[in-house]
Enzyme design. Structure first.
Site, short mmCIF file in Angstrom:
data_model
loop_
_atom_site.label_atom_id
_atom_site.label_comp_id
_atom_site.label_asym_id
_atom_site.label_seq_id
_atom_site.Cartn_x
_atom_site.Cartn_y
_atom_site.Cartn_z
CE LYS A 65 -16.27 8.42 -14.91
NZ LYS A 65 -15.82 8.13 -13.33
N GLY B 127 -27.06 11.21 -1.68
CA GLY B 127 -27.04 10.17 -2.79
C GLY B 127 -27.00 8.65 -2.17
N GLY C 275 -26.95 5.62 -3.74
CA GLY C 275 -26.80 4.57 -5.05
C GLY C 275 -25.64 3.68 -4.27
CG ASN C 276 -21.86 1.11 -5.62
OD1 ASN C 276 -21.11 1.34 -4.62
ND2 ASN C 276 -21.43 -0.16 -6.31
CE1 TYR D 217 -27.60 0.03 2.55
CE2 TYR D 217 -26.11 -1.33 1.15
CZ TYR D 217 -27.03 -1.13 2.17
OH TYR D 217 -27.17 -2.23 3.05
#
Ligand code: NAD
Length: 441
Positions: free
Chosen positions: A121, A239, A241-242, A245
């Site tokens: 990460k 949430g 975001g990517n 959504y």
């Protein structure tokens, strides 16, 4: 499970994500030792530590001509398989402990999804929402330069995470290619790239799509008490975001779910009749001065806590870690939680949810779709191929259903909840690989 092993599974609330991962890992090791087979102490110690932690500080010229210093990290947890794989996060909350815990989770996720990668990460402590596009680009190019010694298609392959997207992945690729012009398969140095640079069809939606396949399979197998169909099921997503959504949109368009609640960092909205995620996205991006879902269609604004505990069948945390805590868990009304964020539920909250018979699909299983399609992208880059969307989705479905089936089988064999089962399965596999490889030299 014998009572001593059960006692080992007692939990306390941990708000620190690295501590949560460590506790979960320790619990799995104790369980495997007590119920499956003895693990050599040295192997456990080896797994507790990442094999490389890189911290870099670097300057970026801002638009006003000033110079700002930034700190970035790249942590590689396991070299059981290489390259290592994991997202790059841009957020003010990025610090070494968090990135280390997320790298550990990536190793375990790759074992659950049966992908030939170790976990890693990366991230930079910054607030991309307060920076211009040009500033983010300069930051990305310099960060890529700083981590170049460990980067490479067969060494370490980043992907998007919170605060990064296809655009940043494209910049990482370009920077790497300029600095390593003779590297073969250079596009395989990063996944989640734009299609024009060798990105894969379906990668943008992959995390959400993989989660949808797991949820669909659980419903099909009749595993979720009181939920026999996804049609008209009420869904709340945290949430937007990517991942948030896309899961809302997939469940709305492909499965006929009712999306009753949505939220982002500014707050949430709830509508019993259901929301069209595309319309809410248009409002957030083009109409809201706050760039938020709050205010959509004049709906009453809710706090994130109110949204998480509002009535629904399916709750999907898709924002960040440590969101569902013990104090909230007792008020959660969902029948199933699909953990698309990494580590959204504390250990105490998880225990409360399991006692309430909520079906929790754990992160290292539920959100493995992202790294799975990243793997497909990497394979395509190496082979010079472009797979069609239908092929990507079919392969993803197969991988996710197999991973779910393996976790369910482990849970049934050892009388465990799905999260404990996923960890036991992943840790067992990782130990098997490390043992087979032995120790160099
Ligand atoms: P993103 O940056 O695109 O979106 C994050 C969203 O969460 C934003 O809408 C933000 O406003 C919202 N948010 C932040 N804090 C919040 C809070 N306290 N309450 C409610 N909303 C909040 O990030 P993403 O790529 O969608 O990632 C979301 C989660 O999914 C993260 O945990 C990430 O690690 C995990 N994940 C992402 C991928 C991927 O492929 N992008 C893969 C696996 C896991």
């Amino acid at each position: 499970m014998c009572s001593s092993a059960r006692e080992m599974c007692e939990v306390k609330e941990e708000f620190d994500f690295l501590e949560r991962t460590r506790l979960e890992f320790e619990k799995s090791v104790q369980f495997i030792n007590a119920e499956v087979k003895h693990i050599e102490k040295g192997i456990v110690k080896r797994l507790e530590q990442p094999f490389r932690q890189l911290t870099v500080t670097f300057p970026v010229k801002m638009d006003d001509g000033s110079i700002e210093m930034f700190t970035g990290y790249l942590v590689q947890h396991s070299r059981s398989y290489e390259p290592t794989k994991g997202g790059i996060r841009y957020s003010p909350e990025v610090k070494l402990d968090l990135i280390t815990a997320l790298a550990f989770d990536m190793t375990l996720k790759c074992r659950v999804a049966n992908l030939p990668y170790g976990g890693s990460k990366g991230g930079v402590c910054c607030d991309p929402k307060k920076m211009s596009q040009a500033e983010v680009e300069r930051l990305t190019r310099r960060y890529t330069y700083e981590i170049l010694p460990v980067l490479g298609p067969d060494a370490c392959v980043p992907a998007p995470d919170i605060g990064t997207s296809e655009r940043e992945m494209g910049i990482i690729y370009d920077t790497y290619k300029m600095l390593s012009p003779h590297s073969p398969y250079a596009s395989a140095v990063v996944t989640g790239k734009p299609l024009s640079l060798g990105g894969s069809q379906g990668r943008r939606e992959a995390t959400a799509q993989g989660g949808a396949y797991v949820l669909e399979e659980a419903v099909k197998q009749g595993r979720i008490e009181g939920l026999s169909s996804l049609k008209d099921a009420a869904v709340v997503v945290q949430g937007f975001g990517n991942v948030g959504y896309n899961i809302a949109n997939i469940l709305y368009e492909d499965y006929g779910c009712r999306i009753v609640g949505l939220c982002d960092s500014k707050g949430g909205i709830y509508c019993q009749e259901g929301l069209n995620p595309k319309d809410v996205l248009d409002y957030k991006q083009n109409i809201s001065s706050e760039k938020s879902v709050v205010g959509y269609n004049g709906l009453q604004p809710l706090t994130v806590e109110q949204l998480l505990t509002s009535p629904c069948d399916i709750l999907i945390p898709a924002a960040k870690e440590t969101q569902i805590v013990g104090a909230l868990a007792k008020d959660i009304k969902a029948k199933v939680i699909l953990e698309l964020a990494n580590g959204p539920t504390t250990n105490l909250a998880h225990k409360i949810l399991i006692e309430k018979k909520v079906y929790v699909l754990p992160d290292i299983l539920a959100n493995a779709g992202g790294v799975t399609v990243s793997y497909f992208e990497w394979l395509q880059n190496k082979a010079g191929e472009n797979w069609e969307l239908g092929m990507v989705k079919e392969k993803l479905r197969k991988k996710m259903v197999t991973a779910y089936t393996n976790v369910v089988e482990t849970a049934e064999n050892y009388n465990l909840d799905l999260k404990s089962a996923a960890f036991v399965l992943a840790v067992s596999k990782e130990i098997e690989i490390l043992t087979a490889r032995g120790i160099f030299p």
